[in-house]
Design an enzyme around this catalytic site. Structure first.
Site, PDB file in Angstrom:
ATOM      1  N   GLY A 117       2.272  15.922   3.769  1.00 21.82           N
ATOM      2  CA  GLY A 117       3.189  15.120   3.946  1.00 21.82           C
ATOM      3  C   GLY A 117       4.397  15.522   4.963  1.00 21.82           C
ATOM      4  CG  ASP A 142       3.432   8.107  -0.937  1.00 17.40           C
ATOM      5  OD1 ASP A 142       2.811   7.257  -1.753  1.00 17.40           O
ATOM      6  OD2 ASP A 142       4.159   9.038  -1.067  1.00 17.40           O
ATOM      7  N   GLY A 185       4.428   5.176  -3.821  1.00 16.82           N
ATOM      8  CA  GLY A 185       4.973   4.794  -2.438  1.00 16.82           C
ATOM      9  C   GLY A 185       6.250   5.789  -2.143  1.00 16.82           C
TER      10      GLY A 185
HETATM   11  O1  F6P Z   1       3.440  11.306  -2.450  1.00 24.36           O
HETATM   12  C1  F6P Z   1       2.289  10.544  -3.094  1.00 24.36           C
HETATM   13  C2  F6P Z   1       2.774  10.326  -4.432  1.00 24.36           C
HETATM   14  O2  F6P Z   1       1.730   9.756  -5.065  1.00 24.36           O
HETATM   15  C3  F6P Z   1       3.889   9.325  -4.687  1.00 24.36           C
HETATM   16  O3  F6P Z   1       3.487   7.949  -4.290  1.00 24.36           O
HETATM   17  C4  F6P Z   1       4.389   9.418  -5.762  1.00 24.36           C
HETATM   18  O4  F6P Z   1       5.850   9.366  -5.950  1.00 24.36           O
HETATM   19  C5  F6P Z   1       4.168  10.976  -6.250  1.00 24.36           C
HETATM   20  O5  F6P Z   1       3.305  11.396  -5.164  1.00 24.36           O
HETATM   21  C6  F6P Z   1       3.774  11.363  -7.544  1.00 24.36           C
HETATM   22  O6  F6P Z   1       3.752  12.730  -7.731  1.00 24.36           O
HETATM   23  P1  F6P Z   1       3.161  13.641  -8.825  1.00 24.36           P
HETATM   24  O7  F6P Z   1       1.537  13.997  -8.405  1.00 24.36           O
HETATM   25  O8  F6P Z   1       3.935  14.870  -8.901  1.00 24.36           O
HETATM   26  O9  F6P Z   1       3.133  12.736  -9.845  1.00 24.36           O
END
Ligand code: F6P
Length: 363
Positions: A117, A142, A185
């Protein structure tokens, strides 16, 4: 520059389609150019310290197209590239970049492909400044990356969220309830907006449009008065009430807005309300056909970009054309939902509320 050996890594939160990109990249690199390919394990960390590399040939990528996750491993909590200075501030850790590049060169790697990303693409850009030829591939469920029309993983996420909304509809209707579905998101509302439209919801709450709970209560009561005694609301994890702030479960981790909305609406209406947090189910499992196709195009595109010497660039798709854009254009930026774009206007035409109706009317 003659290319003989290329490497690929996956960085940040996983997204359905990562394995499909790895497969396409390896197949195209081997079949079209006869390049040797290695996978760097666990994101950028895989080339810091003792290199963690794995050879990737046609045999190793067999069966990967429909498989979720990433065979290379990933991290979105890694500390690569950052260190705290004497004042406790986060500053770039040049030594990590130098080590990564030195290890890549020692392994005979001519170019590295970074699937990630906006944060990972910023690191990819900086690696280029340390002398390593790098190509980026946009990844995130996202869909908030600048420079490309659609990231892979997004279509799968909206499919999962739409399925959840369909299921919530039947139980909401049976119990005359208001059901609130919280989706991922980060600070963009793409998943909520698209799944909300596909799932036929009554309200969509996104970070780009701060909401007023009274507008939602009004919508729920209005539906009640015409005999629709249940309502479905989708809320993006980064959404916030007007004048308020986004809700975090803990530092850096969004979450909880669904419960907030459900509890507030229970107080503002006489409805029974429930919240559901969809969470990582949106990121797991098999990619949809659209994401498999996107993954294949991005993987083949990365090989094409290397063969053309388009380093420091992100492989992108704009108006259905595969192109490259400078990594700097997408590094550390996010693409918000256009608040007066066609998708939002379509939803409004269908009577979907965004929670800003009164402000709009009184403007
Ligand atoms: O960027 C992808 C995402 O799934 C977001 O939508 C979310 O806020 C974040 O990553 C969650 O991250 P983690 O895997 O650290 O819980």
């Amino acid at each position: 520059m003659a290319i003989r050996k290329v490497a690929i890594l996956t960085s940040g939160g996983d997204a359905p389609g990562l394995n499909g990109v790895i497969r396409a990249f390896v197949k195209s690199a081997v079949i079209e150019h006869g390049w040797e390919v290695v996978g760097i394990e666990d994101g950028f960390e895989g080339l810091v310290g003792k290199p963690r590399l794995r050879p990737l040939g046609l045999k190793e990528v067999r069966g990967l197209l429909g498989r979720g996750g990433t065979i290379l491993g990933s991290t979105n909590k890694g500390n690569f590239g950052w260190r705290k200075n004497a004042q406790g501030e986060l500053v770039r850790n040049d030594a990590a970049y130098q080590e990564f590049v030195a290890n890549a060169k020692a392994e005979g790697i001519d170019a590295v492909v970074v699937l990630g990303g906006e944060g990972s693409q910023s690191i990819a850009h900086d690696l280029g400044n340390f002398g390593l030829p790098v190509v980026g591939v946009p990844k995130t469920i996202d869909n908030d990356l600048v420079g490309t029309d659609q990231t892979f993983g997004f279509d799968t996420a909206i499919g999962v969220a739409t399925d959840a909304l369909d299921r919530l509809h039947t139980t909401a209707e049976s119990h005359d309830r208001v059901m609130v579905l919280e989706v991922m998101g980060r600070h963009a509302g793409w998943i909520a907006l698209h799944a909300g439209l596909a799932g036929g919801v009554d309200a969509i709450l996104i970070p780009e449009i701060p909401f007023d709970l009274r507008a939602l209560a009004h919508k729920i009561n209005e539906r009640d008065s015409v005999g629709s005694s249940f309502s479905i609301i989708i809320v993006a994890e980064g959404a916030m009430p007007a004048g308020g702030e986004a809700i975090y479960q803990r530092e850096g981790l969004l979450g909880g807005i669904g419960y907030y909305v459900a509890n507030q609406l229970a107080a503002l209406t006489d409805k029974d309300t429930r919240a559901v947090v969809l969470g990582h189910i949106q990121r797991g499992g098999s990619p949809t056909p659209i994401d498999r196709i996107l993954a294949s195009r991005y993987g083949v595109g990365a090989v094409w970009a290397i063969s053309q010497g388009r380093f420091g660039q992100l492989v992108a798709i704009q108006n259905d054309q595969l192109i490259t854009v400078p990594l700097l254009e997408c590094a550390n930026k996010i693409k918000p939902v256009p608040v007066d774009g066609q998708m939002v206007r379509t939803a409004r035409s269908l009577g979907v509320v965004f929670g800003d109706e009164e402000q709009r009317i009184n403007k």
